[in-house]
Design a protein around this motif. Structure first.
Motif, PDB file in Angstrom:
ATOM      1  N   ARG A   9      66.437  73.051  47.742  1.00 50.99           N
ATOM      2  CA  ARG A   9      65.748  72.361  46.649  1.00 50.99           C
ATOM      3  C   ARG A   9      65.731  70.879  47.022  1.00 50.99           C
ATOM      4  O   ARG A   9      66.772  70.256  47.155  1.00 50.99           O
ATOM      5  CB  ARG A   9      66.473  72.622  45.338  1.00 50.99           C
ATOM      6  N   HIS A  60      55.609  70.436  48.125  1.00 47.75           N
ATOM      7  CA  HIS A  60      55.109  71.021  46.881  1.00 47.75           C
ATOM      8  C   HIS A  60      54.119  72.144  47.155  1.00 47.75           C
ATOM      9  O   HIS A  60      54.034  73.121  46.401  1.00 47.75           O
ATOM     10  CB  HIS A  60      54.456  69.926  46.026  1.00 47.75           C
ATOM     11  N   ALA A  61      53.379  72.016  48.263  1.00 46.43           N
ATOM     12  CA  ALA A  61      52.396  73.048  48.598  1.00 46.43           C
ATOM     13  C   ALA A  61      53.064  74.365  48.974  1.00 46.43           C
ATOM     14  O   ALA A  61      52.510  75.440  48.727  1.00 46.43           O
ATOM     15  CB  ALA A  61      51.502  72.560  49.745  1.00 46.43           C
ATOM     16  N   HIS A 107      56.418  75.161  48.104  1.00 51.28           N
ATOM     17  CA  HIS A 107      57.480  75.562  47.183  1.00 51.28           C
ATOM     18  C   HIS A 107      57.497  74.574  46.030  1.00 51.28           C
ATOM     19  O   HIS A 107      57.910  73.424  46.208  1.00 51.28           O
ATOM     20  CB  HIS A 107      58.828  75.534  47.923  1.00 51.28           C
ATOM     21  N   PRO A 108      57.057  74.982  44.823  1.00 49.98           N
ATOM     22  CA  PRO A 108      56.877  74.009  43.728  1.00 49.98           C
ATOM     23  C   PRO A 108      58.169  73.385  43.215  1.00 49.98           C
ATOM     24  O   PRO A 108      58.106  72.353  42.537  1.00 49.98           O
ATOM     25  CB  PRO A 108      56.191  74.842  42.634  1.00 49.98           C
ATOM     26  N   ASP A 109      59.341  73.967  43.564  1.00 54.99           N
ATOM     27  CA  ASP A 109      60.588  73.386  43.067  1.00 54.99           C
ATOM     28  C   ASP A 109      60.992  72.180  43.916  1.00 54.99           C
ATOM     29  O   ASP A 109      61.941  72.227  44.704  1.00 54.99           O
ATOM     30  CB  ASP A 109      61.704  74.433  43.042  1.00 54.99           C
ATOM     31  N   THR A 168      61.235  67.724  43.553  1.00 56.04           N
ATOM     32  CA  THR A 168      61.103  66.578  42.658  1.00 56.04           C
ATOM     33  C   THR A 168      60.808  65.324  43.477  1.00 56.04           C
ATOM     34  O   THR A 168      61.052  65.269  44.682  1.00 56.04           O
ATOM     35  CB  THR A 168      62.399  66.328  41.858  1.00 56.04           C
ATOM     36  N   ARG A 183      52.527  63.113  38.787  1.00 51.74           N
ATOM     37  CA  ARG A 183      52.553  64.118  37.704  1.00 51.74           C
ATOM     38  C   ARG A 183      51.176  64.723  37.486  1.00 51.74           C
ATOM     39  O   ARG A 183      51.051  65.905  37.180  1.00 51.74           O
ATOM     40  CB  ARG A 183      53.043  63.460  36.395  1.00 51.74           C
ATOM     41  N   ARG A 213      49.236  65.454  39.656  1.00 52.38           N
ATOM     42  CA  ARG A 213      49.082  66.502  40.682  1.00 52.38           C
ATOM     43  C   ARG A 213      50.020  67.670  40.419  1.00 52.38           C
ATOM     44  O   ARG A 213      50.170  68.553  41.268  1.00 52.38           O
ATOM     45  CB  ARG A 213      49.378  65.924  42.068  1.00 52.38           C
ATOM     46  N   GLY A 214      50.695  67.657  39.267  1.00 51.97           N
ATOM     47  CA  GLY A 214      51.539  68.788  38.873  1.00 51.97           C
ATOM     48  C   GLY A 214      52.944  68.740  39.449  1.00 51.97           C
ATOM     49  O   GLY A 214      53.660  69.750  39.476  1.00 51.97           O
ATOM     50  N   ILE A 215      53.360  67.567  39.941  1.00 49.44           N
ATOM     51  CA  ILE A 215      54.677  67.452  40.571  1.00 49.44           C
ATOM     52  C   ILE A 215      55.653  66.823  39.581  1.00 49.44           C
ATOM     53  O   ILE A 215      55.286  65.947  38.792  1.00 49.44           O
ATOM     54  CB  ILE A 215      54.581  66.598  41.856  1.00 49.44           C
ATOM     55  N   ASP A 216      56.909  67.273  39.633  1.00 53.35           N
ATOM     56  CA  ASP A 216      57.956  66.791  38.730  1.00 53.35           C
ATOM     57  C   ASP A 216      58.508  65.455  39.241  1.00 53.35           C
ATOM     58  O   ASP A 216      59.186  65.414  40.260  1.00 53.35           O
ATOM     59  CB  ASP A 216      59.065  67.871  38.671  1.00 53.35           C
TER      60      ASP A 216
END
Lengths: 337, 337
Positions: A6, A24-25, A27-29, A31, A44, A46-49
């Protein structure tokens, strides 16, 4: 070794942003964190934490990439070390390695900090210019240490599998002298040419005739001035030292011109052309190398450092049954004696 | 002015070959010649007329491009002048203009010889590497003279219409000082970097880490050594003179590094970055200018030479009813006072 670590990326400009987008492409987990709220908002979208607090971004992570500006690196390393767990591996992407490696040793962090430097980038900057494919096929230096060999192996696997990078193992010292020639002095020469033309009486006419050799020769002078200055400044000792060789060659060329010595000029250029030929015709051979995962790692470290110094790189690192297997690629002309 | 001039290209390497291929694509009545029989055979395989004798290639032509090696240029000019008709216009593509322009005056050829220099090329060589689109949008210097204004106008039309080039009018002297900075010193710096690395103890490791800045910064060092040496040698006076400014800027950067003066380093790099910004953001305005075709051409020559020195260029030249109309493009920031 963690199967799917992670990850957090701290500093999401051109390099950090490209790392973040790639992670992120696959593995979305993942930060991210950046001191600039607009950059966090852009991420954010782009959907990233990207939490507002650095501590929240790194707290439960297995691996953190440090990708902020060079002068902020030591302080950020301490902050990240403080807010992340003892097991969390930290690496950076700074363009010099000696200083930060010493800093990590002094602060007892060499067991989980692996100095790194991806040899990719452009003259652009910011998350807006980031590109998840920036590191495809790029050389990515990692500096293995005896007490940091476990995180080193984990990182090799990640960089190869996720980023399609070629991992070049090097000591911090060797790295700093090599990048002085391979990157910092090219920036110095580009800056000198662009700077001289900016003050020239015939500046406008030169811009009018600027073709390939001028555009290529000044391209990296378009990098933000502060970023280039920080980079050169951090490695100033090696840059000044290696510049001596380049200046001597330049003096040789200029002397040949002054002495009307065409033959000497041709001889000098044959050497220069030979180097470009060598760059184009590099022929590397793949070979596997195995070491026990336990022990003092002396042979493993020697293998790794010799491979990088010879111009080679790694494209694999697998651990099974107490054995670590590297896939190395070594220039055919640089076999060890 | 000839509507569709019958053209010959003498010397069909990278530049001459690209000219020949482009001309042949728009009008098959073009001839070529090269001293190398294999090159002539290669051209014939492409359906182009390349007689074995230079005299046969140029005898009945309206225009001849001279594109052989620089040292052979004066002799080839005399040979072509001898074997072609008095009306035949001759131009060259050499990278310095002062010497050949003087030679043409001394031999009574300035009325039909227009010195030229297309700012295009690659580190490759030979007809095999030629490319008919090489000059699309490229700057192409032509040196107008009072007694050569008629062939100059004809050439402007041809270069714009057939090659899609931007024609930069310049005096031979101004050209030679400008290309010292825009082309020759970039070659000198690339050669110095590549040459220094070729002799370095850490050569193999540098090749292993060679990324964008090194590849761009050394690219033109891959040009055949003899070609680069000839080019620099022909313009050695201007190259050595302009190199002083570049060396001074480089010394300033190195001094800032030695003195640990980060602020000075940033200031220097802001100037360098400003030049790249100016190159990227060039904003040119088109305007027409008319002159009588007859008379002493003093105003016409002054307009042309000022346009080139200001960083501008021509994209049109039309002659009608005793009036020549140029379409000029001038940097918005470089309006004449």
């Amino acid at each position: 070794m963690v199967e799917q670590p992670r990850v957090a990326v701290v500093g999401t400009g051109l390099i950090g942003g490209s790392i973040l987008l790639r992670l992120h492409a696959v593995h979305p987990d993942v930060t991210g964190w950046d001191p600039d709220p607009r950059t966090r908002a852009e991420g954010r979208e782009r959907g990233i934490d990207l939490p507002d607090e650095l501590a929240d971004a790194v707290r439960d992570r297995d691996l953190v990439f440090l990708a902020g500006p060079l002068p902020s690196l030591p302080e950020t390393l301490l902050t990240v070390a403080k807010h992340s767990g003892e097991h969390c591996v930290v690496t950076d992407v700074g363009s010099t390695k000696g200083g930060v490696a010493r800093f990590a040793v002094e602060h007892g962090l060499s067991g989980r900090f692996v100095p790194g430097h991806p040899m990719a980038g452009t003259e652009r900057s910011g998350l807006t210019s980031a590109d998840p494919t920036l590191f495809d096929g790029a050389a990515w230096v990692l500096c293995p240490a005896a007490d940091g060999i476990v995180p080193f192996r984990m990182l090799v696997g990640l960089l190869v599998n996720v980023f399609a990078a070629r991992v070049v193992p090097m000591s911090p010292t060797v790295h700093d002298s090599v990048v002085a020639l391979s990157s910092h002095i090219p920036h110095l020469l580009a800056g000198s040419l662009a700077g001289a033309v900016s003050g020239s009486e015939i500046r406008d006419a030169v811009l009018g005739l600027a073709a390939g050799s001028f555009r290529d020769g000044t391209r990296v002078a378009g990098t933000p001035a502060r970023r280039t200055a920080d980079m050169l400044f951090q490695n100033r000792e090696q840059v000044v030292r290696q510049l001596g060789q380049v200046s001597a060659f330049l003096d040789g060329l200029a002397d040949a011109l002054r002495r009307d010595d065409l033959d000497a000029l041709v001889r000098h250029y044959r050497r220069a052309q030979g180097l470009r030929d060598a760059l184009r015709d590099r022929d590397l051979r793949a070979c596997r190398q195995e070491f026990p995962t336990d022990g003092d790692h002396v042979a493993e470290l020697a293998y790794l450092l010799e491979l990088g110094a010879a111009g080679g790189y790694l494209t694999g690192c697998r651990i099974e049954d107490g054995v670590v297997t590297y896939v190395g690629h070594r220039p055919a002309t640089a076999d060890p004696a």
